[in-house]
Design a protein around this motif. Structure first.
Motif, PDB file in Angstrom:
ATOM      1  N   UNK A 215     -25.744  -9.386   6.748  1.00 25.02           N
ATOM      2  CA  UNK A 215     -24.583 -10.329   6.935  1.00 25.02           C
ATOM      3  C   UNK A 215     -24.041 -10.601   8.258  1.00 25.02           C
ATOM      4  N   UNK A 216     -23.771 -11.816   8.755  1.00 25.05           N
ATOM      5  CA  UNK A 216     -23.022 -12.097   9.853  1.00 25.05           C
ATOM      6  C   UNK A 216     -21.540 -11.706   9.669  1.00 25.05           C
ATOM      7  N   UNK A 217     -20.953 -11.346  10.644  1.00 19.57           N
ATOM      8  CA  UNK A 217     -19.657 -10.691  10.616  1.00 19.57           C
ATOM      9  C   UNK A 217     -18.682 -11.278   9.797  1.00 19.57           C
ATOM     10  N   UNK A 218     -18.606 -12.794   9.909  1.00 16.86           N
ATOM     11  CA  UNK A 218     -17.617 -13.570   9.127  1.00 16.86           C
ATOM     12  C   UNK A 218     -17.817 -13.465   7.814  1.00 16.86           C
ATOM     13  N   UNK A 219     -19.077 -13.435   7.284  1.00 16.54           N
ATOM     14  CA  UNK A 219     -19.655 -13.548   5.998  1.00 16.54           C
ATOM     15  C   UNK A 219     -19.487 -12.011   5.452  1.00 16.54           C
ATOM     16  N   UNK A 220     -19.636 -10.946   6.180  1.00 19.11           N
ATOM     17  CA  UNK A 220     -19.237  -9.696   5.811  1.00 19.11           C
ATOM     18  C   UNK A 220     -17.794  -9.315   5.264  1.00 19.11           C
ATOM     19  N   UNK A 221     -17.001  -9.855   6.219  1.00 20.66           N
ATOM     20  CA  UNK A 221     -15.555 -10.002   6.007  1.00 20.66           C
ATOM     21  C   UNK A 221     -15.193 -10.846   4.711  1.00 20.66           C
ATOM     22  N   UNK A 222     -15.562 -11.704   4.722  1.00 13.63           N
ATOM     23  CA  UNK A 222     -15.498 -12.636   3.390  1.00 13.63           C
ATOM     24  C   UNK A 222     -15.836 -11.673   2.110  1.00 13.63           C
ATOM     25  N   UNK A 223     -17.109 -11.071   2.065  1.00 10.85           N
ATOM     26  CA  UNK A 223     -17.633 -10.282   0.883  1.00 10.85           C
ATOM     27  C   UNK A 223     -16.558  -9.119   0.793  1.00 10.85           C
ATOM     28  N   UNK A 224     -16.105  -8.386   1.897  1.00 10.81           N
ATOM     29  CA  UNK A 224     -15.205  -7.339   1.669  1.00 10.81           C
ATOM     30  C   UNK A 224     -13.845  -7.797   0.859  1.00 10.81           C
ATOM     31  N   UNK A 225     -13.254  -8.938   1.386  1.00 14.22           N
ATOM     32  CA  UNK A 225     -12.066  -9.344   0.869  1.00 14.22           C
ATOM     33  C   UNK A 225     -12.547  -9.682  -0.532  1.00 14.22           C
ATOM     34  N   UNK A 226     -13.430 -10.455  -0.960  1.00 14.52           N
ATOM     35  CA  UNK A 226     -13.824 -10.857  -2.485  1.00 14.52           C
ATOM     36  C   UNK A 226     -13.970  -9.557  -3.115  1.00 14.52           C
ATOM     37  N   UNK A 227     -14.744  -8.461  -2.772  1.00 17.59           N
ATOM     38  CA  UNK A 227     -14.535  -7.358  -3.392  1.00 17.59           C
ATOM     39  C   UNK A 227     -13.330  -6.455  -3.824  1.00 17.59           C
ATOM     40  N   UNK A 228     -12.425  -6.618  -2.727  1.00 14.27           N
ATOM     41  CA  UNK A 228     -11.194  -6.223  -2.920  1.00 14.27           C
ATOM     42  C   UNK A 228     -10.455  -6.990  -4.090  1.00 14.27           C
ATOM     43  N   UNK A 229     -10.573  -8.132  -3.949  1.00 17.01           N
ATOM     44  CA  UNK A 229      -9.626  -9.146  -4.837  1.00 17.01           C
ATOM     45  C   UNK A 229     -10.426  -8.763  -6.369  1.00 17.01           C
ATOM     46  N   UNK A 230     -11.653  -8.701  -6.509  1.00 11.73           N
ATOM     47  CA  UNK A 230     -12.467  -8.492  -7.744  1.00 11.73           C
ATOM     48  C   UNK A 230     -11.828  -7.037  -8.233  1.00 11.73           C
ATOM     49  N   UNK A 231     -11.672  -6.097  -7.336  1.00 14.37           N
ATOM     50  CA  UNK A 231     -11.437  -4.675  -8.017  1.00 14.37           C
ATOM     51  C   UNK A 231     -10.162  -4.617  -8.330  1.00 14.37           C
ATOM     52  N   UNK A 232      -9.192  -5.420  -7.676  1.00 13.47           N
ATOM     53  CA  UNK A 232      -7.705  -5.456  -8.151  1.00 13.47           C
ATOM     54  C   UNK A 232      -7.614  -6.159  -9.346  1.00 13.47           C
ATOM     55  N   UNK A 233      -8.574  -7.425  -9.603  1.00 12.97           N
ATOM     56  CA  UNK A 233      -8.286  -8.147 -10.929  1.00 12.97           C
ATOM     57  C   UNK A 233      -8.777  -7.252 -11.834  1.00 12.97           C
ATOM     58  N   UNK A 234     -10.225  -6.391 -11.697  1.00  9.07           N
ATOM     59  CA  UNK A 234     -10.497  -5.683 -12.908  1.00  9.07           C
ATOM     60  C   UNK A 234      -9.658  -4.404 -13.164  1.00  9.07           C
ATOM     61  N   UNK A 235      -8.707  -3.905 -12.236  1.00  9.24           N
ATOM     62  CA  UNK A 235      -7.918  -2.886 -12.427  1.00  9.24           C
ATOM     63  C   UNK A 235      -6.688  -3.598 -13.349  1.00  9.24           C
TER      64      UNK A 235
END
Length: 161
Positions: free
Chosen positions: A122-142
């Motif tokens: 992943x390009x750096x920008x896309x990697x950051x976007x994926x990391x932020x998405x995973x964080x949001x999703x983990x919080x939503x699941x919790x």
């Protein structure tokens, strides 16, 4: 037949480029229509010669549909893009984003984790976007787990014996 296919592919590529121009100018409805024309024009060519192009066209239309908040159709287009080219990283991200917006958290987490597995590609920008998405999703699941009812309800009154 080859001339017809080359003409169809040229039309598809031109419509895709037009969609990119509209998208860059924030004309998302026009972009969606142009990407749809690209998909329609490309339908003339044999699937094997066309899979990578169709993946790009469907992924692009998915992004336009995300911007239009047409999340169900964005998820569908991203899934189609991935069926033509499973390595289409932007389509995978768009699929996860659309699923998130549809409230399909578990599916979105699965898609995002699969995408995160390709982090080195992943390009750096896309990697950051994926990391932020995973964080949001983990919080939503919790949050979903915290609000889920546990066990049977306790009676509020006593039944006479």
């Amino acid at each position: 037949m080859a001339d017809v296919m080359e003409s169809a592919l040229a039309q598809a590529d031109a419509a895709n480029a037009e969609g990119g121009t509209h998208y860059a100018a924030s004309r998302f409805e026009e972009a969606e229509k142009a990407y749809s024309r690209a998909i329609d024009a490309a339908g003339v060519a044999p699937r094997d010669a066309l899979a990578l192009r169709l993946a790009v066209y469907y992924s692009n239309r998915s992004q336009a549909r995300l911007r239009l908040e047409s999340n169900k159709y964005a998820a569908h287009d991203a899934a189609l893009a991935l069926s033509f080219d499973p390595s289409q990283l932007k389509a995978a991200l768009r699929h996860a984003l659309a699923l998130e917006r549809l409230g399909r958290t578990a599916e979105a987490i699965s898609s995002a984790k699969h995408l995160a597995g390709s982090a080195s590609a992943l390009p750096e920008r896309l990697a950051r976007e994926v990391a932020a998405l995973l964080q949001r999703l983990t919080q939503a699941a919790a949050a979903e787990a915290d609000s889920a009812p546990t066990g049977a309800a306790t009676p509020t009154h006593r039944v006479p014996t």
